[in-house]
Enzyme design. Sequence first.
Site, PDB file in Angstrom:
ATOM      1  N   CYS A   1      50.595  32.941  36.069  1.00  0.00           N
ATOM      2  CA  CYS A   1      50.640  33.924  35.070  1.00  0.00           C
ATOM      3  C   CYS A   1      50.730  35.505  35.384  1.00  0.00           C
ATOM      4  O   CYS A   1      51.745  36.117  34.993  1.00  0.00           O
ATOM      5  CB  CYS A   1      49.310  33.680  34.224  1.00  0.00           C
ATOM      6  SG  CYS A   1      47.819  33.797  34.986  1.00  0.00           S
TER       7      CYS A   1
ATOM      8  N   CYS B   1      50.338  33.371  41.902  1.00  0.00           N
ATOM      9  CA  CYS B   1      49.460  33.263  40.549  1.00  0.00           C
ATOM     10  C   CYS B   1      50.573  33.000  39.674  1.00  0.00           C
ATOM     11  O   CYS B   1      51.274  34.056  39.308  1.00  0.00           O
ATOM     12  CB  CYS B   1      48.520  34.106  40.591  1.00  0.00           C
ATOM     13  SG  CYS B   1      47.742  34.350  38.826  1.00  0.00           S
TER      14      CYS B   1
END
Length: 146
Positions: A54, A52
């Site tokens: 972020c 992921c």
Amino acid sequence: MNMNFDLYMDDLLKQARAEMEASGYEQLTTPEKVEKALQRPGTTLVMVNSVCGCAGGIARPAAAHAVHYDKKPDHLVTVFAGQDKEATAQARMIFGEDHLPSSPSFVLLKDGKAVAEVGRYEIEGHDPMSVVVNLQAQFEEYCEEI
């Protein structure tokens, strides 16, 4: 088009794994490795890695910097959610019923039992230093001075 995406993902996965290894975390890629590593005496920090963008981009630097502290876990390990699925499932089983599965995340174990964790909701949208401070507070409570 798919081939370029696959190559991009392979590069991203290699980089995410390499970041953790360079920070001193042992890769646990099988349920057997997880079982053995998480039952060791002392304290073990498990970083549940993720691609992921972020949250993973916050968690990996936090994992690297948090261990530069007077008190730190005896063992540093990582499982890769979405990649080493069986290993991650085994780790989550060991974490216990109260564990909220999320990735990335951190779980601190003492003598094989989960005592603290930092979930994705405490990582995503936060800066790496706030995650470091959170982890180091757990180290202060549960780990011995090195």
